[in-house]
Design an enzyme around this catalytic site. Sequence first.
Site, PDB file in Angstrom:
ATOM      1  CE  LYS A 103      -1.607 -13.916   3.478  1.00  0.00           C
ATOM      2  NZ  LYS A 103      -1.288 -14.816   3.084  1.00  0.00           N
TER       3      LYS A 103
ATOM      4  NE  ARG B  13      -7.489 -12.131   0.531  1.00  0.00           N
ATOM      5  CZ  ARG B  13      -6.739 -12.812   2.088  1.00  0.00           C
ATOM      6  NH1 ARG B  13      -6.172 -12.355   3.081  1.00  0.00           N
ATOM      7  NH2 ARG B  13      -6.299 -13.485   1.859  1.00  0.00           N
TER       8      ARG B  13
ATOM      9  NE  ARG C  85      -3.369 -22.480   8.509  1.00  0.00           N
ATOM     10  CZ  ARG C  85      -3.724 -21.696   7.702  1.00  0.00           C
ATOM     11  NH1 ARG C  85      -2.792 -20.178   7.897  1.00  0.00           N
ATOM     12  NH2 ARG C  85      -4.673 -21.878   6.209  1.00  0.00           N
TER      13      ARG C  85
ATOM     14  NE  ARG D 135      -7.870 -20.371   7.221  1.00  0.00           N
ATOM     15  CZ  ARG D 135      -6.823 -19.669   7.479  1.00  0.00           C
ATOM     16  NH1 ARG D 135      -5.882 -18.896   7.866  1.00  0.00           N
ATOM     17  NH2 ARG D 135      -7.147 -18.755   5.931  1.00  0.00           N
TER      18      ARG D 135
ATOM     19  NE  ARG E 249      -7.354 -19.704   1.526  1.00  0.00           N
ATOM     20  CZ  ARG E 249      -7.562 -20.262   2.807  1.00  0.00           C
ATOM     21  NH1 ARG E 249      -7.370 -21.980   2.982  1.00  0.00           N
ATOM     22  NH2 ARG E 249      -6.143 -20.362   3.116  1.00  0.00           N
TER      23      ARG E 249
HETATM   24  P1  AP5 Z   1       0.466 -18.923   7.474  1.00  0.00           P
HETATM   25  O1  AP5 Z   1       1.993 -17.838   8.061  1.00  0.00           O
HETATM   26  O2  AP5 Z   1      -0.547 -19.286   8.300  1.00  0.00           O
HETATM   27  O3  AP5 Z   1       0.305 -18.636   6.117  1.00  0.00           O
HETATM   28  P2  AP5 Z   1      -0.446 -17.703   6.053  1.00  0.00           P
HETATM   29  O4  AP5 Z   1       0.265 -16.236   4.752  1.00  0.00           O
HETATM   30  O5  AP5 Z   1      -0.740 -16.304   6.849  1.00  0.00           O
HETATM   31  O6  AP5 Z   1      -1.765 -17.810   5.237  1.00  0.00           O
HETATM   32  P3  AP5 Z   1      -3.206 -17.424   5.513  1.00  0.00           P
HETATM   33  O7  AP5 Z   1      -3.622 -19.308   5.048  1.00  0.00           O
HETATM   34  O8  AP5 Z   1      -3.952 -17.398   6.625  1.00  0.00           O
HETATM   35  O9  AP5 Z   1      -3.662 -16.805   4.454  1.00  0.00           O
HETATM   36  P4  AP5 Z   1      -4.707 -16.286   3.393  1.00  0.00           P
HETATM   37  O10 AP5 Z   1      -4.400 -15.147   2.459  1.00  0.00           O
HETATM   38  O11 AP5 Z   1      -5.528 -17.413   3.377  1.00  0.00           O
HETATM   39  O12 AP5 Z   1      -5.598 -16.307   5.011  1.00  0.00           O
HETATM   40  P5  AP5 Z   1      -6.592 -15.015   5.830  1.00  0.00           P
HETATM   41  O13 AP5 Z   1      -6.833 -15.855   7.063  1.00  0.00           O
HETATM   42  O14 AP5 Z   1      -5.837 -14.058   5.085  1.00  0.00           O
HETATM   43  O15 AP5 Z   1       1.859 -20.593   7.696  1.00  0.00           O
HETATM   44  C1  AP5 Z   1       0.937 -21.231   6.782  1.00  0.00           C
HETATM   45  C2  AP5 Z   1       1.536 -22.889   7.114  1.00  0.00           C
HETATM   46  O16 AP5 Z   1       2.614 -22.961   6.889  1.00  0.00           O
HETATM   47  C3  AP5 Z   1       1.749 -22.989   8.610  1.00  0.00           C
HETATM   48  O17 AP5 Z   1       1.644 -24.427   9.131  1.00  0.00           O
HETATM   49  C4  AP5 Z   1       2.647 -22.294   8.678  1.00  0.00           C
HETATM   50  O18 AP5 Z   1       3.560 -23.146  10.535  1.00  0.00           O
HETATM   51  C5  AP5 Z   1       3.927 -23.181   7.853  1.00  0.00           C
HETATM   52  N1  AP5 Z   1       4.740 -22.268   7.627  1.00  0.00           N
HETATM   53  C6  AP5 Z   1       5.026 -20.640   7.678  1.00  0.00           C
HETATM   54  N2  AP5 Z   1       5.864 -20.135   7.424  1.00  0.00           N
HETATM   55  C7  AP5 Z   1       6.256 -21.534   7.033  1.00  0.00           C
HETATM   56  C8  AP5 Z   1       7.609 -21.443   5.754  1.00  0.00           C
HETATM   57  N3  AP5 Z   1       8.702 -20.345   6.421  1.00  0.00           N
HETATM   58  N4  AP5 Z   1       8.222 -22.744   6.074  1.00  0.00           N
HETATM   59  C9  AP5 Z   1       7.739 -23.769   6.380  1.00  0.00           C
HETATM   60  N5  AP5 Z   1       6.521 -23.996   6.697  1.00  0.00           N
HETATM   61  C10 AP5 Z   1       6.239 -22.576   6.994  1.00  0.00           C
HETATM   62  O19 AP5 Z   1      -7.516 -15.180   4.974  1.00  0.00           O
HETATM   63  C11 AP5 Z   1      -9.057 -16.115   5.364  1.00  0.00           C
HETATM   64  C12 AP5 Z   1     -10.376 -15.710   4.335  1.00  0.00           C
HETATM   65  O20 AP5 Z   1     -10.669 -14.446   4.809  1.00  0.00           O
HETATM   66  C13 AP5 Z   1      -9.571 -15.199   3.030  1.00  0.00           C
HETATM   67  O21 AP5 Z   1      -9.720 -16.038   1.508  1.00  0.00           O
HETATM   68  C14 AP5 Z   1     -11.439 -14.216   2.375  1.00  0.00           C
HETATM   69  O22 AP5 Z   1     -11.914 -15.356   1.855  1.00  0.00           O
HETATM   70  C15 AP5 Z   1     -10.957 -13.431   4.051  1.00  0.00           C
HETATM   71  N6  AP5 Z   1     -10.138 -12.516   3.771  1.00  0.00           N
HETATM   72  C16 AP5 Z   1      -9.589 -12.243   4.662  1.00  0.00           C
HETATM   73  N7  AP5 Z   1      -8.914 -11.287   4.644  1.00  0.00           N
HETATM   74  C17 AP5 Z   1     -10.092 -10.249   3.535  1.00  0.00           C
HETATM   75  C18 AP5 Z   1      -9.530  -8.949   2.592  1.00  0.00           C
HETATM   76  N8  AP5 Z   1      -8.804  -8.483   2.909  1.00  0.00           N
HETATM   77  N9  AP5 Z   1     -10.345  -8.775   1.384  1.00  0.00           N
HETATM   78  C19 AP5 Z   1     -11.855  -9.865   1.603  1.00  0.00           C
HETATM   79  N10 AP5 Z   1     -11.743 -10.936   1.990  1.00  0.00           N
HETATM   80  C20 AP5 Z   1     -10.961 -11.451   3.165  1.00  0.00           C
HETATM   81 MG    MG Z   2      -3.027 -15.841   7.588  1.00  0.00          MG
END
Ligand code: AP5
Ligand code: MG
Length: 217
Positions: A13, A88, A127, A161, A172
């Site tokens: 994402k 979410r 990552r 992270r 997660r």
């Molecule tokens: P990346 O692009 O970083 O993936 P992502 O989908 O952004 O993954 P996240 O880990 O950020 O998702 P998340 O939803 O758990 O975290 P968030 O910060 O939203 O890619 C990942 C890796 O893969 C990278 O190394 C990249 O280079 C590689 N990659 C990407 N595409 C690829 C491909 N096609 N092929 C190969 N490699 C690839 O949330 C974190 C925490 O915050 C949550 O757990 C929760 O506690 C809180 N939170 C955030 N939003 C909310 C909400 N709306 N409600 C409640 N709690 C929330």
């Molecule tokens: Mg992300």
Amino acid sequence: MNLILLGPPGAGKGTQAQRLQQARGLVQLSTGDMLRAAVAAGSEIGKRADAVMKRGELVSDEIVVGIIEDRIGQPDCAKGFILDGFPRTTAQAEALDAMLARKGMKLDAVIEMVVDDAQMVDRITGRYTCAKCGAGYHDTNKRPKKSGVCDVCGGTQFTRRADDKAETVKARLDAYHRQTAPLLPYYRARGVLQQVDGMAEIDQVSAQIDKLLDRLK
Ligand code: AP5
Ligand code: MG
């Protein structure tokens, strides 16, 4: 154009939202990034979110809806935004519908990034990002051209992270399937759900998204 990128942790994402921001001038709204900034700043919200995030659970709807409502109301979002990691839960999706209706805005597409869970643990635990400019890297998939030096800004400090440990990633993923996956039928019923193959290479995922957005224009 207003979009949601929907998919489990590691689906790509953030990677695709950053590309869309650069290519199409849309604003990336990542609740994860905003919460991490709040934790780093030691704000009241950051203090409440920190432990929850470290456990791999979801922060309360009230906190994230408040953050997004403030952010969407800012002038730069009028040209279009990409929601990355929000909504979410069904309550968040309903709150988003209500706030968009109040502001006279609409959603153009919800893009589901379809991935294989088993491979997400590898993607996430490998990552890391440049501490200076935030450019993203991966231990095996995307290393800097010169070891230990950021390709973008030449920085030499990198961070990981706090929630990117294998056991937290499992929590997660579990939260995604229990609390977020119900949004797929929610948006399908509203006729806005689209899918891309998130297991393809990064450039190919971008190409799939471009194709479907060009069709929407
Ligand atoms: P990346 O692009 O970083 O993936 P992502 O989908 O952004 O993954 P996240 O880990 O950020 O998702 P998340 O939803 O758990 O975290 P968030 O910060 O939203 O890619 C990942 C890796 O893969 C990278 O190394 C990249 O280079 C590689 N990659 C990407 N595409 C690829 C491909 N096609 N092929 C190969 N490699 C690839 O949330 C974190 C925490 O915050 C949550 O757990 C929760 O506690 C809180 N939170 C955030 N939003 C909310 C909400 N709306 N409600 C409640 N709690 C929330
Ligand atoms: Mg992300």
